[in-house]
Design a protein around this motif. Structure first.
Motif, PDB file in Angstrom:
ATOM      1  N   LEU A   1      -9.699   8.998  -0.885  1.00 40.21           N
ATOM      2  CA  LEU A   1      -8.243   8.855  -0.949  1.00 40.21           C
ATOM      3  C   LEU A   1      -7.725   8.436   0.422  1.00 40.21           C
ATOM      4  O   LEU A   1      -7.246   9.250   1.213  1.00 40.21           O
ATOM      5  CB  LEU A   1      -7.611  10.165  -1.424  1.00 40.21           C
ATOM      6  CG  LEU A   1      -7.925  10.517  -2.882  1.00 40.21           C
ATOM      7  CD1 LEU A   1      -7.374  11.885  -3.231  1.00 40.21           C
ATOM      8  CD2 LEU A   1      -7.400   9.463  -3.846  1.00 40.21           C
ATOM      9  N   VAL A   2      -7.873   7.143   0.670  1.00 37.37           N
ATOM     10  CA  VAL A   2      -7.391   6.520   1.901  1.00 37.37           C
ATOM     11  C   VAL A   2      -6.648   5.249   1.504  1.00 37.37           C
ATOM     12  O   VAL A   2      -6.881   4.692   0.420  1.00 37.37           O
ATOM     13  CB  VAL A   2      -8.550   6.206   2.862  1.00 37.37           C
ATOM     14  CG1 VAL A   2      -9.193   7.484   3.387  1.00 37.37           C
ATOM     15  CG2 VAL A   2      -9.604   5.327   2.196  1.00 37.37           C
ATOM     16  N   PRO A   3      -5.742   4.753   2.349  1.00 40.88           N
ATOM     17  CA  PRO A   3      -4.873   3.645   1.943  1.00 40.88           C
ATOM     18  C   PRO A   3      -5.594   2.402   1.457  1.00 40.88           C
ATOM     19  O   PRO A   3      -5.139   1.757   0.503  1.00 40.88           O
ATOM     20  CB  PRO A   3      -4.047   3.371   3.205  1.00 40.88           C
ATOM     21  CG  PRO A   3      -3.956   4.707   3.883  1.00 40.88           C
ATOM     22  CD  PRO A   3      -5.298   5.338   3.638  1.00 40.88           C
ATOM     23  N   ASP A   4      -6.719   2.026   2.093  1.00 39.87           N
ATOM     24  CA  ASP A   4      -7.313   0.742   1.714  1.00 39.87           C
ATOM     25  C   ASP A   4      -8.060   0.774   0.389  1.00 39.87           C
ATOM     26  O   ASP A   4      -8.530  -0.256  -0.086  1.00 39.87           O
ATOM     27  CB  ASP A   4      -8.214   0.200   2.832  1.00 39.87           C
ATOM     28  CG  ASP A   4      -9.492   0.992   3.025  1.00 39.87           C
ATOM     29  OD1 ASP A   4      -9.740   1.944   2.271  1.00 39.87           O
ATOM     30  OD2 ASP A   4     -10.255   0.642   3.945  1.00 39.87           O
ATOM     31  N   LYS A   5      -8.142   1.936  -0.267  1.00 40.86           N
ATOM     32  CA  LYS A   5      -8.789   2.004  -1.577  1.00 40.86           C
ATOM     33  C   LYS A   5      -7.859   1.626  -2.724  1.00 40.86           C
ATOM     34  O   LYS A   5      -8.295   1.529  -3.870  1.00 40.86           O
ATOM     35  CB  LYS A   5      -9.359   3.400  -1.807  1.00 40.86           C
ATOM     36  CG  LYS A   5     -10.524   3.757  -0.899  1.00 40.86           C
ATOM     37  CD  LYS A   5     -11.748   2.900  -1.165  1.00 40.86           C
ATOM     38  CE  LYS A   5     -12.948   3.365  -0.356  1.00 40.86           C
ATOM     39  NZ  LYS A   5     -14.179   2.590  -0.633  1.00 40.86           N
ATOM     40  N   GLY A   6      -6.565   1.429  -2.447  1.00 38.50           N
ATOM     41  CA  GLY A   6      -5.668   0.869  -3.448  1.00 38.50           C
ATOM     42  C   GLY A   6      -5.077   1.840  -4.443  1.00 38.50           C
ATOM     43  O   GLY A   6      -4.523   1.414  -5.466  1.00 38.50           O
ATOM     44  N   ALA A   7      -5.142   3.149  -4.179  1.00 37.39           N
ATOM     45  CA  ALA A   7      -4.569   4.120  -5.129  1.00 37.39           C
ATOM     46  C   ALA A   7      -3.067   3.943  -5.266  1.00 37.39           C
ATOM     47  O   ALA A   7      -2.512   4.027  -6.376  1.00 37.39           O
ATOM     48  CB  ALA A   7      -4.897   5.541  -4.677  1.00 37.39           C
TER      49      ALA A   7
END
Length: 401
Positions: free
Chosen positions: A221-227
């Protein structure tokens, strides 16, 4: 009677910086090598999640209990100091590892994390053992004059390291200058990721309505994973799609980014349609709650182990078609591609997926068959061992007179 050839003895070198995906890839290949008749052992610089995962898989693990190598984070200008510290640390650790390799008569030393390159190269050069670097990520091009690639190529040539890349995309980030990585995808455990397993988690156990249509991301759950982009995409779907639900499984949880995602869900009216679950070790069970798996990373994904695992679980996969997932998923047959790292493009991909709902079982079956052919640990291990054994023969062949 002709005796079967002796399989190589292979040591894996790990730190404790490996993420869950890399942990699963290491365990899958090492366990498959052991099943194939290789003597396999894991040398861990410290004790932690990676060494525990290896032990749980029945692998022989020795914790060296030493300071690990630098992970090379930070600006370009901090690199020289990091490299010097890493060089000093690597020289000390290389003596320890080289002694183990000699005493226990290993043929191969295999590592994944890029920060282990200098250490692995030094240890193999001291012993004549074959060094194998399995690239889990692309080599960054953000440094001027191709400094990063030049450094890795220099170390690879100097120490005669065999390089295996987890996708064509990853291989192309390093290819050139006398270095040509071989592509062999990360291994996945098809027996573990079995869609017929009896202990699958159902969506009701996660507080998701039984009649929901679930799009899921299994990732950090980090920004670049696109959640965030997935939440925004679902929130903007046309009327009539209120049953679409988002499931996010990963960590760190709780954390600041999780709080941001929850706030986004509230602001977009998605609070009751977004489920955020902490990371799990039995991730395969949670595909029982999923209709469509997603890889929504906003930058290029080198491989995407969760894509391969979802395909094994007979789930069609929606992917940002940049990097490894574009190679894994066949658009329109085993899933869908979308072509921009934003919520609008992702929303169009979701609409395409929903329009193909009747095809999902067929797409899932085709995905599993493709995953068995491309990613099954035993198949990939067979290819890996043929490569390693060929390189060992070449190194041991007598020089021409």
């Amino acid at each position: 009677m002709k005796q079967p050839p002796t399989r190589p003895a292979i040591a894996w070198l790990v730190s404790q910086n490996e993420g869950f995906g890399i942990q699963r890839a290491v365990v899958a290949l090492a366990a498959a090598a052991s099943r194939s008749g290789c003597r396999a052992k894991v040398f861990a610089l410290a004790d932690g999640g990676m060494s525990r995962a290896c032990r749980e898989a029945g692998l022989d693990v020795e914790v060296l209990g030493t300071e690990g190598a630098s992970d090379f984070r930070g600006s370009l200008w901090s690199k020289p100091a990091q490299l010097f510290r890493s060089w000093l640390t690597s020289r000390r650790l290389a003596k320890i590892i080289a002694t183990r390799l000699r005493d226990e008569r290993f043929d191969v030393l295999h590592w994944l994390m890029p920060n282990l390159m200098a250490l692995g190269g030094l240890a193999t050069s001291r012993t004549g053992v074959l060094g194998v670097w399995e690239m889990p990520n692309t080599v960054s091009d953000r440094y001027p004059l191709g400094l990063n690639s030049r450094l890795y190529r220099h170390l690879i040539r100097k120490h005669r390291v065999t390089v295996i890349a987890d996708s064509r995309y990853t291989a192309n980030s390093l290819a050139g200058g006398g270095v040509w990585p071989v592509v062999n995808y990360h291994a996945t455990e098809s027996a573990r990721f079995d869609p017929h397993r009896p202990d699958l988690v159902q969506r009701e156990a996660l507080g998701i309505p039984a009649d929901a249509t679930v799009f899921a991301v299994f990732a950090r759950l980090v920004p670049d994973k696109g959640a965030a982009e997935l939440i925004e995409a679902v929130a903007g779907l046309p009327a009539g799609h209120e049953q679409v639900h988002v499931l996010l499984i990963g960590g760190p949880h709780p954390g600041p980014f999780v709080d941001q995602l929850k706030d986004l869900a509230r602001r977009t009216g998605m609070e009751c349609r977004v489920t955020i679950h902490p990371p799990v070790t039995d991730i395969e069970r949670y595909y029982g709650a999923v209709d469509v798996a997603c890889n929504t990373r906003v930058v290029a994904e080198p491989f995407g182990l969760s894509v391969a695992e979802a395909m094994l679980m007979r789930k069609p996969v929606l992917v940002h078609a940049l990097g490894g997932p574009a190679e894994s998923v066949v658009d329109g047959l085993t899933g869908w591609h979308y072509h921009a790292p934003d919520a609008a493009a992702l929303r169009e991909g979701i609409i395409r997926a929903l329009a193909d709902r009747e095809k999902w079982p067929q797409m899932g079956e085709m995905g599993r068959q493709r995953a068995l052919e491309l990613f099954d640990a035993d198949r990939l291990c067979d290819r890996y061992l043929r490569l390693v054994e060929a390189r060992l023969r070449d190194r041991n062949a007598p020089s021409p007179i």
